[in-house]
Structures are given as C-alpha cells and as structure tokens.
Design an enzyme around this catalytic site. Structure first.
Site, short mmCIF file in Angstrom:
data_model
loop_
_atom_site.label_atom_id
_atom_site.label_comp_id
_atom_site.label_asym_id
_atom_site.label_seq_id
_atom_site.Cartn_x
_atom_site.Cartn_y
_atom_site.Cartn_z
N LYS A 1 27.56 46.70 37.41
CA LYS A 1 27.41 47.15 36.03
C LYS A 1 26.53 46.23 35.22
O LYS A 1 26.51 46.31 34.00
CB LYS A 1 28.80 47.28 35.40
CG LYS A 1 29.65 48.32 36.12
CD LYS A 1 30.97 48.54 35.45
CE LYS A 1 31.85 49.49 36.24
NZ LYS A 1 32.39 48.87 37.47
N CYS B 1 43.67 21.27 22.25
CA CYS B 1 42.58 22.24 22.01
C CYS B 1 43.14 23.64 21.78
O CYS B 1 42.65 24.37 20.95
CB CYS B 1 41.61 22.26 23.17
SG CYS B 1 40.80 20.69 23.52
N GLU C 1 37.35 47.02 44.51
CA GLU C 1 36.44 46.29 43.62
C GLU C 1 36.44 47.00 42.27
O GLU C 1 37.23 47.92 42.05
CB GLU C 1 35.05 46.26 44.24
CG GLU C 1 34.54 47.62 44.63
CD GLU C 1 33.04 47.70 44.78
OE1 GLU C 1 32.35 46.78 44.35
OE2 GLU C 1 32.56 48.69 45.32
N SER C 2 35.57 46.60 41.38
CA SER C 2 35.54 47.22 40.05
C SER C 2 35.42 48.74 40.17
O SER C 2 34.65 49.21 41.00
CB SER C 2 34.34 46.67 39.27
OG SER C 2 34.27 47.27 38.02
N CYS D 1 48.72 20.34 24.76
CA CYS D 1 47.29 20.67 24.80
C CYS D 1 46.83 20.85 23.37
O CYS D 1 47.24 21.78 22.68
CB CYS D 1 47.05 21.95 25.60
SG CYS D 1 45.39 22.65 25.40
N ILE E 1 38.15 42.96 31.90
CA ILE E 1 37.85 44.15 31.11
C ILE E 1 38.65 45.35 31.57
O ILE E 1 38.90 45.53 32.76
CB ILE E 1 36.35 44.46 31.24
CG1 ILE E 1 35.59 43.56 30.28
CG2 ILE E 1 36.03 45.91 30.95
CD1 ILE E 1 34.16 43.51 30.59
N GLU F 1 52.13 35.99 49.78
CA GLU F 1 50.83 35.54 49.23
C GLU F 1 50.45 34.23 49.91
O GLU F 1 51.29 33.36 50.06
CB GLU F 1 50.97 35.38 47.71
CG GLU F 1 49.84 34.63 47.02
CD GLU F 1 48.46 35.22 47.25
OE1 GLU F 1 48.28 36.44 47.09
OE2 GLU F 1 47.55 34.45 47.64
N HIS G 1 37.96 49.05 31.92
CA HIS G 1 36.84 49.98 31.87
C HIS G 1 37.32 51.34 31.39
O HIS G 1 38.42 51.78 31.73
CB HIS G 1 36.22 50.10 33.25
CG HIS G 1 35.53 48.85 33.69
ND1 HIS G 1 34.30 48.47 33.19
CD2 HIS G 1 35.89 47.87 34.56
CE1 HIS G 1 33.94 47.32 33.74
NE2 HIS G 1 34.89 46.93 34.58
#
Lengths: 493, 421
Positions: A250, A404, A338-339, A402, A48, A31, A50
């Site tokens: 989309k 928050c 891609e998506s 942290c 998401i 990488e 799908h």
C-alpha cells in the site's frame, strides 16, 4: 489433552484464543517467544485498521477486512484498548493517480465499505493542512482507524486467559504427529496433546503446515522499514495518509499513532531470510523520501526509533489468506495473514470458530464468559482527583518510573501481575509504554529491570530485554576482574 | 503549599542554587527531586576531577555533591525526594506527585529550573541493524556499574567520545571488560582533552575519529558492529567498513537539556543549546523563572554549573525582593563565525553588577586563535586562546563598562567570534 492447540501468539492466534474462550473447551496456545505479539508481524506493522477498499472483491481478504473492521469498536471497548477511527486518505498527487482512486473506490463499494468518497484537493487540505500542496484528490475512508497493535494482542491474550485459555511461552514446536485422531505437538522441552490444531504461526506457518500436511506451501518474508518520530511531530497528520498502492503493497504512509507520535513507512522489500529483520540506511532513507512525497514538513531528525516489520506473504495465487482445514483432518491452517491481517483478525477468529464446529468440535457456549478485560489504569489519563484516590489506595501509583511517558510503578507492577503478564523489559514497554518516549528507556530501564527482578523473584542477571538470551546485564561488578586474577594466578604469574 | 523559591532538581545546579539562595537570606525554599537521594548524575560519577575550581581540590562526584547536601541539611532547606514534577505553569504553579502527598500544587514566587539533561538515544542517530539487548547509553551503563553493581557487557565498542563515554571506557577497563574501540563521527573528540589522555591513551584504547557505526548485528544480544570511516559530509565510506565483534554497544552521542517542563511553562528555547533563552540574570522569558546547569546548556565542568547556579539563585533572590530590573536597555548577544552558541543570549544593562560571564562553544577545533567580542565594527575584547575545541567550553567575562558605546549609552548588540590568525 486439549481440545484445541493454537500455535502462535500473534494477533491471529490471540484472536482465535479469545474467540474459543467463549466455549466450554480446553484450549492451549503455544508461543516460541517469551510474550504474545513479540516475534513477528503483530509487533511491528503500520498499526492501522484498514477500511477494506484495497483487497480484490471476492477474496477472503476483502470479506474479512470489512467484517473485522466493524468488530473493533465493541472489542476495543470490552478489552480497554485505545483506538481512534481517524479515517484514511489515499492521496493522489497526479491525474494518473486519480484514476487509481476511482478503481479503489469501486473496489470499496464492491467490498461493502461504508463511508468512502473521493474528495477534492481543497477538502483534503481541510482535513490535512500539512499535506503537500501538490495534492490533487484523495479517497477518504472514514472507517479506517489507528490502534496500538501489540496492545490489542496483549488485551486479547489477557482476556482469553481470564476465560480459561492456557498459554505456554518460550516453547518452539519442533514436530507434530497424528495418531488415532490425537495430535502430539513436540516442543524443545515438552509434549502437548490435542484433538485439533490451529496453525497461526505467522511467518513460520509454512514450517508448521509442512510438518503435518502433504499439501506444502511456503511463506515469504517481505520486509518493511519504519520510523517513529517524536510527539512534537504528531500534529502533521490527522488521518492515515496512504499513497496510491502498487503491486508491492500500500505504499509509504504517514500516520499519527494512537499515542500521538508520527509513524512513517513501510518500505517493501522481499527478503530471503525470515530472521533478517533489520533496518538499513537504504531502507530508512527510502521510507523518509517516500513519506516526503505526501508530507514534506516532518523533520526526520526528530526520529525516536526505527524498526522493521515482516509481512508473511503466501505463495498462493492472488496472495490471499490461507484459512481452512487442511488435508489432515483436524489441522486448521490460518496462514499467509499479511495486510490487512490485523484488521481482519477478529473476523478470522470467528471464521475459525465456524471451521472447528464444522470439523466436528463440540462447541457449547460458556455461561460465565467475561468479554471484558480488567480495565487498565493509565495514570497519564486520570484527573488529579482520580490520581490522588489511587495513590491513597496504592502508593506505587505515586512513583513515576518513566518520565517521558509518565508511567508509574503501580502500572508496571500491574502489567507484570496481570494474566499473560510482562516478563521482560520489552514486555513492560509494550504494555505500559515505559521506555517508549523520547529518551527510549535511558532513564527508566534500570528501574524497570529492578521492578521485574523483584516481582518475578529473579536475579537481575536473568532479566531479559525480550526473553531467550537477550539478558540485559552480563555479570556482577568485579566478576570479570576476579576471573582474570584467577587466570593470572593459575598461570603462575 | 507556597514557597519563595522552588528549585526543580537536586543535582549540582539545584543544590548550588538552594545553598546560595539560603545564604542570601531566603528561608522559604523547596527543592523537588525525582530520585531517592540528592546529587543527580554526580551520584554515579565516582571518578575524580570535580571541584578543582570550586574547592581547589580534586573530589569524586558524590563527594562534590555531599559538600552541598551537608549545607542543605545544616540550613534545614526543604527537600522533597521521590517526587516528580508533572508540569509548571507560567504563573509559577508547580504540579508534582509523590507517594506520600499524591498530586500537589505548589505556588512559587520564583522558580529555578535545574533539571539537567538526558542522553541522546540510538533512534535519534538512526543506526541501522537489529534491535538486540546490549545497547546502552553511557550514562545508563554507568548507573548499572557504579550504582547497581552490575556489568552491562564484557566486550565493548563505544560510539561517540563524549565525556561520559570516555569515563566509561576507563571504568569498563578497570572492571576487567575490554573496550575494543571508541568510534567518533567528528574529526575531533567532543570530550575534554584530559579525559582522552586519562581514559583512553593511558589504557591503550583506540580512538577512531571520523568513523561511525553503520550496522548493529545480533538477534538476541549484540554480536558485533560494523564501523566505517566517514567522508567530509559524514557519509560512511563503505569500502572502509570493518566488523568488530562485541557484546555491547555504548552510545555517548550527545546530551540534550531536559526542557519538557520548561515548555509547559511557555519558556522559549534556544534551538542550538536546547536550553531556555536567558538574560544576564539567568532569567527566562517567563518572569521569575530562572535556569541553570545542564538544563540551560550542557557544561563540561561541574564547577561552572555551581557558578551558574549561584548567579541564578542571586537573581531569584533579587526578583522576589523586587530588585531585579525589568525595564531597561537590552543588549542582544550573537554567536558570530566560529561560535556555535553563546549563553546568555541577551543582557539587560541595568542588571549588570560589574561584569557578565558568557559561556560558549566553538564550531570546530582552532589553534592559536582569538575570541573577539564586537559591537558593530568596534572591537570590545580580544582574547588569545591556545586551543579551542567543541568539547571544551569557553568562558569570557565582559566588564560592565565594555557594554557602553562612545556616547556612554549601552550598545544594541554584541557578537562573539573566533578570529583565526
């Protein structure tokens, strides 16, 4: 000598690494960034799962999306990754758009998507009380889900590493040569040898392919801008609310995130430079305006951060995934993902396993493959009794770093010490959410830097935001002053 | 664990409240602080200018804090350091966690909220561009320089002219870094005038009013920012865009009272101040929970925080001694034209000793204006002000008798206004 060298540590490369870790073979993942899911589309996307009604039936996208979606329940359980099947709606706000719903519905059936239906405005309102009143109907897909995308990739990489896959970071592939069935992969510092290469280099899969294959292709960056809103706005969406898709994607969605924030975006804009990953006034405005078409009620002033993701769009017919052995034997492309690439990734990994087998790699299953990642302790989700037990055993879990997101020092140390552990501020952030809350690290980042410096035994000056030259601090106090006095002395003043 | 008064936060507000409560006779006090040393943000404010009102001398932040810390030690007030409060319930149970005790439930007769405020981050103001290293809020940068001993950059642009940003402009310059500009969206600075003079003017640092940063550039580290002038609607005028190369962008774009815990207790907040709605006793809508300091409203001077903390502590003491009157004649306090907000937002006439001190900020810069306090059409107070600016708080005392109408019953509401002559 490795059996397989995977180039790219995004969701595709990491899924493949984890899949191959089931077999008795020697696998290396290279990488160029300092972490997995750190450079490209796996870091910044719609987060998401799908359902699979979007892709054209018969395409790889269609097949792998539906199969991939099914695989997430078990994977997320094994890898201890939070995922919620909240379902998705494609919301139609006019009769014309309703027509499109039926087309999508048909596609869904053809693709084998389960649990989809077209529902009336009333039913939509029941599911999404905050959707705009102009809603006419929606395509409801119960299998859609939300997930933390980089969290999933990190989990895959960790589990792959547990099972013997080697990872090298900060190494950018500059050339690949093949001689006598052995590939030599050169990076800026080193050389690696492998029998098979899997090209999962995302946005740069074209560059890697074109180093080896005569069948050149190119990957075009298509940018999408997003905003993340405070958790106070999270109640505004219960499901992933899409609009009717267009040729460019989309459309703009409004979605809860698995951590309870509200996500809006993405825009869709072809760009000409893969590194051109910035947000713009225009883009952010467009995302806000687009999202208001579905849900007017959100308050954009509650934005806590904004980001740009880049889709890797291949220049092939139908923009389908490019998966398969290339004209060069042993060189396997997994490009143009891609998506719905994220959702498809587990199925892609399975497919790549088959391709390697067919290409002649001897893949014998290990007896000691452990599908389970070492569970992650999330202080925020524990009962008080569990917290007290934990703090007794390890007091670092009693120190909140942290405020928050209520993240303890113990969790941060664990994120650094795990296999494929965090090496930078953003690495910690992506693993434990320190710095992802409403103050965006204003309070915790000096403390996280201190912990990283201590754990990695590194000078604070060498701690980075995300590897490379992204150092957070530039000098010790007084250093600039002393240098300028020295200059003055030299010049004889 | 049970205490008479639990104070959340050991910054100037919490320390001031603790000392006052002790001096008013309460012994069973606990201060809870998340940091490893008390003092709050004052620890990193190594510049002077603190204490002119309170001690009639000029102190640094740590010196100011130390005066209170010494008293807290001398009085033997309990302080739990390295302890984070997780939530507060409306029946005044504080849940907190630390390394020694784990998760604790602490019962309080009265609670004083003194959590201070946090800085507004980049996302909240949506600056487009890349997301490299080298973007810091002013307070975080101040912590790195003054407490950790590291410089977060060498060539610096500061967005926003809040006080911490101004102070850091000077600090960076004294450290040998170059502050190329302070860029302020508004046509006026939101900082104290004395800070503009002492931190910018004295060092020749340009302050660009009605300007903003429209893009951040740089992949790994900030390489520069594009700034532009803004029109009257605060929209950038692109023809004025100008690139400034720099390795660091400091944000000083506002402070937000830190009220997550208050919300967990069901405390109602003022949408303008971001702090709790309080009455003359600094009591919130939840009986027995009081607020003071920057958690209530962002102050410009720490001396005023101390005053407010004393009032909150006095009220908490009265409350546990059942001396605070709940029923009574209430007066609504309103911000009229030219006033952004007024604190306290309501007054219970029965609890006024001799006067009520009101804090407020104007909406704009005014010269030679009056602050008037009205009840209906009747003018109660009219005070000449040389200069009003949103960066500086206005303090107005209203004596008890001024709350009475002609028939000697308290008025229903009062309104503060800026009257331009």
């Amino acid at each position: 000598m490795y059996d397989v060298i995977i180039i790219g540590g995004g969701v595709v490369g990491s899924s493949i690494a984890r899949e191959l870790s089931k077999y008795d073979i020697k696998v290396l993942l290279i990488e160029k960034e300092d972490d997995v899911a750190s450079g490209g589309a796996s870091k910044a996307n719609s987060a998401i799962l799908h359902a699979g009604y979007d892709p054209v039936p018969g395409t790889l996208k269609a097949k792998l999306n539906v199969r991939g979606n099914e695989m997430f329940d078990e994977l997320c359980k094994d890898l201890d990754v939070p995922m919620k099947r909240v379902g998705s709606l494609v919301a139609a706000f006019s009769q014309d758009e309703v027509e499109s719903l039926y087309k999508l519905y048909d596609r869904g059936l053809k693709n084998g998507v389960k649990n989809i239906s077209i529902i009336s405005a009333d039913m939509v309102k029941e599911i999404e009380p905050n959707i705009n009143d102009t809603i006419v109907a929606a395509l409801y897909a119960k299998t859609a889900g939300i997930i933390c995308p980089y969290g999933f990739v990190i989990a895959l990489a960790e589990n792959a590493a547990q099972n013997g896959v080697e990872f090298v970071f900060n190494q950018e592939v500059i050339s690949i040569d093949k001689e006598d069935d052995v590939f030599t992969v050169k990076t800026q510092d080193k050389e690696y040898f492998g029998k098979y290469i899997v090209n999962a280099a995302g946005l740069y899969a074209d560059v890697i392919n074109n180093m080896v294959s005569d069948k050149r292709f190119s990957i075009h960056p298509r940018k999408g801008e997003y905003l993340i809103l405070d958790k106070e706005e999270g109640y505004l969406a219960n499901t992933v609310i899409f609009q009717v898709p267009t040729k460019m994607g989309k459309g703009i969605l409004v979605s809860p995130t698995v951590d309870g924030n509200l996500l809006i975006g993405p825009t869709s804009e072809d760009i000409y430079n893969k590194e051109f990953r910035k947000t713009t006034y225009k883009g952010l405005e467009k995302a806000i305006k687009g999202a208001k078409k579905s849900v007017e009620k959100f308050n954009e002033r509650k934005t806590i951060t904004q980001f740009t993701g880049v889709r890797a769009v291949p220049d092939v017919d139908g923009e389908d995934f490019i998966i398969g052995e290339s004209d060069v034997k042993g060189f396997i492309n997994v490009a143009g993902i891609e998506s719905p690439g994220f959702t498809s990734s587990p199925a892609i990994a399975e497919m790549v396993g088959e391709i390697l087998k067919d290409a002649g790699l001897n893949m014998v299953e290990k007896d000691n493959f452990n599908p389970k990642r070492k569970p992650v302790i999330r202080f925020n989700e524990l009962t008080d009794e569990e917290r007290n037990e934990l703090i007794k055993k390890n007091p670092a879990y009693g120190k909140i770093i942290c405020r928050c997101e209520t993240v303890t020092e113990g969790e941060i140390i664990d994120a650094i010490r795990r296999p494929v552990g965090a090496k930078s501020i953003d690495g910690v952030k992506r693993r434990v959410r320190a710095g992802m809350g409403r103050c965006q690290g204003g309070f915790c980042s000096p403390r996280v830097l201190e912990i990283l410096s201590r754990e990695l035994n590194a000078d604070p000056l060498n701690v980075t935001k995300f590897g490379g030259r992204s150092n957070v601090l530039t000098a010790k106090a007084k250093e600039y002053l002393i240098n300028s006095y020295k200059e003055l002395l030299k010049s004889g003043v | 664990m049970e205490y008479d008064i639990v104070i959340i936060g050991a910054g100037p507000a919490g320390l001031g409240a603790a000392v006052e409560a002790y001096e008013k006779g309460v012994r069973n006090i606990l201060i809870i602080e998340r940091d490893s040393y008390p003092g709050g943000i004052l620890q990193q404010c190594i510049h002077n200018g603190f204490g002119l009102i309170e001690f009639k001398e000029e102190l640094s932040g740590p010196e100011y804090a130390e005066r209170f810390i010494e008293k807290v030690r001398k009085y033997g007030i309990n302080m739990m350091l390295n302890t984070m409060v997780l939530n507060i319930s409306s029946d005044k149970i504080v849940k907190a966690v630390n390394q020694e005790n784990g998760v604790m439930e602490i019962k309080a007769k009265a609670i004083i909220l003194a959590m201070g405020c946090r800085e507004r981050p980049r996302g909240a103001i949506s600056i487009p561009g890349t997301r490299p290293a080298g973007i810091f809020t002013a307070g975080t940068a101040q912590r790195y320089v003054n407490m950790e001993g590291y410089m977060p950059g060498k060539e610096i642009v500061i967005l926003g002219s809040g006080d911490i940003g101004l102070i850091m402009a000077r600090r960076f310059t004294l450290e040998g870094a170059t502050v190329k500009a302070v860029v302020e969206l508004m046509p006026y600075s939101s900082g104290l005038t004395r800070n503009i003079v002492q931190c910018l003017d004295d060092f020749g640092i340009p302050l660009l009013l009605s300007h903003t940063v429209i893009e951040i550039r740089g992949k790994e580290r900030v390489e520069g920012v594009t700034i532009a002038q803004v029109d009257e609607n605060k929209k950038p005028i692109l023809s004025t865009a100008k690139y400034i190369s720099c390795d660091t962008l400091i944000l000083s774009v506002g402070l937000i009272p830190e009220n997550e815990l208050s919300k967990s207790a069901g405390i109602m907040l003022d949408p303008v101040t971001g702090g709790p709605l309080v009455n003359e006793s600094m009591e919130t809508n939840v009986e027995g929970i009081f607020a003071c300091g920057n958690v209530l409203q962002v102050h410009d001077l720490v001396d005023n925080v101390t005053k407010e903390a004393r009032l909150a502590a006095d009220s908490a003491v009265k409350y546990i001694n059942k001396m605070l009157i709940k029923e009574g004649r209430h007066i609504d306090v309103k911000a009229g034209s030219g006033i952004r907000y007024v604190v306290p937002q309501m007054v219970n006439y029965e609890n006024i000793d001799d006067k009520v001190k009101f804090h407020m900020r104007p909406t704009d810069v005014y010269k030679n204006a009056y602050i008037t306090v009205k009840s209906g059409d009747k003018q109660i107070i009219r005070k000449k002000m040389q200069r009003l600016t949103p960066g500086e708080m206005i303090l107005i005392d209203v004596p008890k008798d001024k709350f009475l109408s002609d028939d000697l019953s308290p008025v229903g509401e009062i309104t503060f206004e800026v009257e331009v002559v």
